[in-house]
Design a protein around this motif. Structure first.
Motif, short mmCIF file in Angstrom:
data_model
loop_
_atom_site.label_atom_id
_atom_site.label_comp_id
_atom_site.label_asym_id
_atom_site.label_seq_id
_atom_site.Cartn_x
_atom_site.Cartn_y
_atom_site.Cartn_z
N VAL A 1 0.83 -1.21 0.00
CA VAL A 1 0.00 0.00 0.00
C VAL A 1 0.87 1.26 0.00
CG1 VAL A 1 -1.69 1.31 1.36
CG2 VAL A 1 -2.00 -1.14 1.01
N ASP A 2 1.96 1.24 0.78
CA ASP A 2 2.85 2.41 0.82
C ASP A 2 3.45 2.71 -0.55
OD1 ASP A 2 2.40 2.87 3.49
OD2 ASP A 2 4.26 1.91 4.18
N GLY A 3 3.57 1.70 -1.40
CA GLY A 3 4.14 1.90 -2.73
C GLY A 3 3.14 2.34 -3.78
N MET A 4 1.88 2.45 -3.41
CA MET A 4 0.84 2.85 -4.38
C MET A 4 0.86 4.35 -4.63
SD MET A 4 -2.53 0.83 -3.11
CE MET A 4 -2.81 -0.85 -3.60
N ASP A 5 0.51 4.72 -5.85
CA ASP A 5 0.31 6.15 -6.10
C ASP A 5 -1.12 6.49 -5.65
OD1 ASP A 5 -1.57 5.60 -8.20
OD2 ASP A 5 0.03 5.61 -9.70
N GLU A 6 -1.46 7.76 -5.65
CA GLU A 6 -2.76 8.19 -5.12
C GLU A 6 -3.92 7.58 -5.90
OE1 GLU A 6 -5.51 9.25 -2.73
OE2 GLU A 6 -3.40 9.53 -2.23
N GLY A 7 -3.79 7.44 -7.20
CA GLY A 7 -4.86 6.84 -8.00
C GLY A 7 -5.10 5.39 -7.62
N GLN A 8 -4.03 4.63 -7.44
CA GLN A 8 -4.16 3.23 -7.03
C GLN A 8 -4.77 3.13 -5.63
OE1 GLN A 8 0.00 2.37 -7.54
NE2 GLN A 8 -0.36 1.24 -9.46
N ALA A 9 -4.34 4.01 -4.73
CA ALA A 9 -4.88 4.01 -3.37
C ALA A 9 -6.38 4.33 -3.38
CB ALA A 9 -4.12 5.01 -2.49
N ALA A 10 -6.79 5.24 -4.24
CA ALA A 10 -8.21 5.58 -4.35
C ALA A 10 -9.01 4.38 -4.84
CB ALA A 10 -8.40 6.78 -5.28
N LEU B 1 -8.21 1.24 -4.41
CA LEU B 1 -8.25 0.29 -3.29
C LEU B 1 -9.30 0.71 -2.26
CD1 LEU B 1 -7.23 -2.17 -1.76
CD2 LEU B 1 -5.39 -0.73 -0.83
N ARG B 2 -9.33 2.00 -1.89
CA ARG B 2 -10.33 2.47 -0.93
C ARG B 2 -11.75 2.21 -1.46
NH1 ARG B 2 -6.48 6.52 -0.21
NH2 ARG B 2 -7.44 7.88 -1.75
N GLU B 3 -11.96 2.47 -2.73
CA GLU B 3 -13.28 2.25 -3.34
C GLU B 3 -13.64 0.75 -3.32
OE1 GLU B 3 -14.98 2.51 -7.81
OE2 GLU B 3 -14.03 4.34 -7.07
N ALA B 4 -12.68 -0.09 -3.65
CA ALA B 4 -12.93 -1.54 -3.65
C ALA B 4 -13.26 -2.03 -2.25
CB ALA B 4 -11.71 -2.28 -4.20
N LEU B 5 -12.54 -1.55 -1.26
CA LEU B 5 -12.81 -1.96 0.12
C LEU B 5 -14.18 -1.47 0.58
CD1 LEU B 5 -9.30 -1.45 1.74
CD2 LEU B 5 -10.46 -3.63 1.30
N ALA B 6 -14.57 -0.28 0.16
CA ALA B 6 -15.89 0.26 0.53
C ALA B 6 -17.01 -0.55 -0.12
CB ALA B 6 -15.99 1.72 0.14
N ASP B 7 -16.77 -1.06 -1.33
CA ASP B 7 -17.78 -1.82 -2.05
C ASP B 7 -17.82 -3.29 -1.65
OD1 ASP B 7 -18.44 0.44 -3.44
OD2 ASP B 7 -17.37 -0.12 -5.28
N ARG B 8 -16.85 -3.73 -0.88
CA ARG B 8 -16.74 -5.13 -0.50
C ARG B 8 -17.88 -5.50 0.43
NH1 ARG B 8 -12.95 -7.94 3.54
NH2 ARG B 8 -12.80 -10.03 2.69
N PRO B 9 -18.59 -6.62 0.15
CA PRO B 9 -19.68 -7.02 1.04
C PRO B 9 -19.13 -7.48 2.39
CG PRO B 9 -19.36 -8.65 -0.69
CD PRO B 9 -18.43 -7.50 -0.99
N ALA B 10 -19.94 -7.31 3.43
CA ALA B 10 -19.56 -7.80 4.76
C ALA B 10 -19.48 -9.31 4.71
CB ALA B 10 -20.59 -7.32 5.78
#
Length: 122
Positions: free
Chosen positions: A98-107, A109-118
């Motif tokens: 994650v530390d090696g990601m650029d801001e676009g990749q991090a965004a 990832l955040r979107e994918a985690l938010a969309d992930r079902p419980a």
């Protein structure tokens, strides 16, 4: 699962990008536009990819027609899971990733985690 060799990767990339089954002749012709490669070499490597379970093939006339068994994204996810599973400290490996990601990749990832079902929703 391991990564692909150079020619394996070139074959898979073409099949993934074309999004349709293709003959060895089509792959050879496309590869030869970039660098010389023998038909027999590509035929052998396509057969190896089939035997490894990465390609499906069907007979069309006298030729085999190949297509990927999984999407590029499914293959990438499987490789990532395997690599992470082999890490001595998966949390540390993820943090470094994650530390090696650029801001676009991090965004993304955040979107994918938010969309992930419980867990209960799977």
């Amino acid at each position: 699962m391991r990564g692909f060799g150079q020619l394996e990767a070139e074959i898979m990339e073409r099949l993934w990008s074309w999004g349709r089954p293709a003959t060895v002749r089509e792959v050879v012709d496309d590869l030869n536009a970039v660098r010389p490669v023998a038909y027999t070499t590509v035929n052998t490597v396509a057969d190896i990819l089939f035997r490894k379970g990465f390609l499906h093939r069907a007979k069309e006339g006298r030729a085999w027609v190949y297509e990927p068994v999984r999407s590029r994204e499914a293959y990438t996810a499987e490789v990532m899971r395997e690599v992470l599973g082999g890490a001595g400290d998966p949390r540390a490996a993820l943090m470094l990733f994650v530390d090696g990601m650029d801001e676009g990749q991090a965004a993304v990832l955040r979107e994918a985690l938010a969309d992930r079902p419980a867990d209960g929703d799977r």
